[in-house]
Design a protein around this motif. Sequence first.
Motif, mmCIF file in Angstrom:
data_model
loop_
_atom_site.group_PDB
_atom_site.id
_atom_site.type_symbol
_atom_site.label_atom_id
_atom_site.label_comp_id
_atom_site.label_asym_id
_atom_site.label_seq_id
_atom_site.Cartn_x
_atom_site.Cartn_y
_atom_site.Cartn_z
ATOM 1 N N MET A 1 -6.633 -5.953 -3.332
ATOM 2 C CA MET A 1 -7.438 -5.978 -1.904
ATOM 3 C C MET A 1 -7.004 -4.748 -1.317
ATOM 4 N N ASN A 2 -5.680 -4.371 -1.143
ATOM 5 C CA ASN A 2 -5.207 -3.258 -0.574
ATOM 6 C C ASN A 2 -5.798 -1.943 -1.097
ATOM 7 N N VAL A 3 -5.982 -1.878 -2.300
ATOM 8 C CA VAL A 3 -6.889 -0.537 -2.641
ATOM 9 C C VAL A 3 -8.256 -0.623 -2.104
ATOM 10 N N LEU A 4 -9.056 -1.688 -2.342
ATOM 11 C CA LEU A 4 -10.354 -1.931 -1.752
ATOM 12 C C LEU A 4 -10.629 -1.597 -0.502
ATOM 13 N N GLY A 5 -9.633 -2.232 0.351
ATOM 14 C CA GLY A 5 -9.402 -2.214 1.872
ATOM 15 C C GLY A 5 -9.002 -0.701 2.419
ATOM 16 N N CYS A 6 -8.893 0.192 1.458
ATOM 17 C CA CYS A 6 -8.198 1.543 1.982
ATOM 18 C C CYS A 6 -6.961 1.374 2.790
ATOM 19 N N LEU A 7 -6.152 0.374 2.432
ATOM 20 C CA LEU A 7 -4.863 0.229 3.014
ATOM 21 C C LEU A 7 -3.669 0.797 2.172
ATOM 22 N N ASP A 8 -4.333 0.923 0.881
ATOM 23 C CA ASP A 8 -3.431 1.788 -0.116
ATOM 24 C C ASP A 8 -4.529 2.670 -1.202
ATOM 25 N N ILE A 9 -3.963 3.543 -1.740
ATOM 26 C CA ILE A 9 -4.711 4.271 -2.643
ATOM 27 C C ILE A 9 -4.348 4.329 -3.816
ATOM 28 N N PRO A 10 -5.018 4.535 -4.909
ATOM 29 C CA PRO A 10 -4.658 4.359 -6.358
ATOM 30 C C PRO A 10 -3.807 5.536 -6.428
ATOM 31 N N ASP B 1 -5.367 10.489 6.151
ATOM 32 C CA ASP B 1 -5.188 8.974 6.703
ATOM 33 C C ASP B 1 -6.020 8.846 8.019
ATOM 34 N N LYS B 2 -6.315 9.867 8.559
ATOM 35 C CA LYS B 2 -7.348 9.560 9.829
ATOM 36 C C LYS B 2 -8.603 8.910 9.376
ATOM 37 N N GLU B 3 -9.111 9.675 8.114
ATOM 38 C CA GLU B 3 -10.512 9.191 7.637
ATOM 39 C C GLU B 3 -10.381 7.758 7.052
ATOM 40 N N LEU B 4 -9.207 7.663 6.158
ATOM 41 C CA LEU B 4 -9.097 6.189 5.936
ATOM 42 C C LEU B 4 -9.049 5.011 6.802
ATOM 43 N N SER B 5 -8.352 5.437 8.011
ATOM 44 C CA SER B 5 -8.368 4.661 9.324
ATOM 45 C C SER B 5 -9.951 4.258 9.654
ATOM 46 N N HIS B 6 -10.502 5.379 9.596
ATOM 47 C CA HIS B 6 -11.789 5.456 10.485
ATOM 48 C C HIS B 6 -12.503 4.440 9.464
ATOM 49 N N ILE B 7 -12.691 4.560 8.052
ATOM 50 C CA ILE B 7 -13.413 3.782 6.950
ATOM 51 C C ILE B 7 -12.957 2.144 7.333
ATOM 52 N N ARG B 8 -11.445 2.017 7.279
ATOM 53 C CA ARG B 8 -11.222 0.528 7.654
ATOM 54 C C ARG B 8 -11.700 0.064 8.832
ATOM 55 N N ASN B 9 -11.879 0.764 9.968
ATOM 56 C CA ASN B 9 -12.231 0.325 11.168
ATOM 57 C C ASN B 9 -13.852 0.124 11.195
ATOM 58 N N LYS B 10 -14.603 0.887 10.598
ATOM 59 C CA LYS B 10 -16.021 1.108 10.627
ATOM 60 C C LYS B 10 -16.806 0.077 9.572
ATOM 61 N N LYS B 11 -16.247 0.062 8.499
ATOM 62 C CA LYS B 11 -16.589 -0.271 7.296
ATOM 63 C C LYS B 11 -16.441 -1.707 6.579
ATOM 64 N N ILE B 12 -15.011 -2.075 7.171
ATOM 65 C CA ILE B 12 -14.450 -3.278 6.444
ATOM 66 C C ILE B 12 -14.033 -4.079 7.667
ATOM 67 N N GLY B 13 -14.132 -5.641 7.536
ATOM 68 C CA GLY B 13 -13.626 -6.641 8.430
ATOM 69 C C GLY B 13 -12.677 -7.238 7.751
ATOM 70 N N PHE B 14 -11.311 -7.206 8.207
ATOM 71 C CA PHE B 14 -10.249 -8.350 7.153
ATOM 72 C C PHE B 14 -10.169 -9.465 8.022
ATOM 73 N N ILE B 15 -10.048 -10.463 7.110
ATOM 74 C CA ILE B 15 -9.598 -11.645 7.415
ATOM 75 C C ILE B 15 -8.439 -12.060 6.799
ATOM 76 N N PHE B 16 -6.909 -12.487 7.238
ATOM 77 C CA PHE B 16 -5.957 -12.550 6.575
ATOM 78 C C PHE B 16 -5.658 -14.217 6.811
ATOM 79 N N GLN B 17 -4.405 -14.388 5.747
ATOM 80 C CA GLN B 17 -4.129 -15.930 5.720
ATOM 81 C C GLN B 17 -3.410 -16.289 7.258
ATOM 82 N N GLN B 18 -2.461 -15.363 7.641
ATOM 83 C CA GLN B 18 -1.883 -15.627 8.886
ATOM 84 C C GLN B 18 -2.493 -15.351 10.105
#
Length: 233
Positions: free
Chosen positions: A52-61, A78-95
């Motif tokens: 999930m971290n890789v798919l969500g661009c929270l980490d890179i391979p 890092d700035k471009e990855l942050s932009h992708i996380r913000n625009k393309k992915i909605g995260f829902i976490f357990q906590q």
Amino acid sequence: MAKLIQLRDVYKIYGEGLESEVRALDGVSLEVTEGEFVAVVGQSGSGKSTMMNVLGCLDIPTRGTYLLDGTDVRELTDKELSHIRNKKIGFIFQQYNLIQSLTVVENVELPLIYQGTGPEQRRELAMQALERVGLAGRSKHKPTQMSGGQQQRVAIARAIATKPPIIMADEPTGALDSHTGREVLEFLQKLNREGSTVILITHDNGIAATARRIVRLADGKIVEDHAQEVDWL
């Protein structure tokens, strides 16, 4: 449908070259088409959280290729990855990860603030998201004034406020009772029917069975990948 996610021989290695080296992902290849509902399932230590971290661009391979909507993630800043996380992915976490000092609507507005959305528009979009999860009437409450199930619905509203094409849910029912967890799964299925690509991370085979496709991990490798007919909740 277009291929939204493409992993090609992806490794995520911690302590590479050391005696204690851990291959959290070990040569994983995976494609996810736009509009799919995929459950990534596995026991603790299987690599699903790293996936999930890789798919969500929270980490890179460490090695291999990850194309997200045709873009090679490993080449991004890092700035471009942050932009992708913000625009393309909605995260829902357990906590839930809600800020306790903010009201419900202020929590939902956060990703819109990061996008630079103006105050009036972001309040409107946040209220629309809360309306969708049935909590518009509690927008001025604080998270501490709400049940666990309501807090998770706030987290879902925050995830969908920017209308991202991908929803990533990491054990979203893990802190909920069975009835409330079922409601959360129903909403994820609704989002998928409306066109969102949903990736659900879980250790629970019963929860994974609600997805239209199951990808099973063990020791950092994909050991099962199959589509299935589902009687949706």
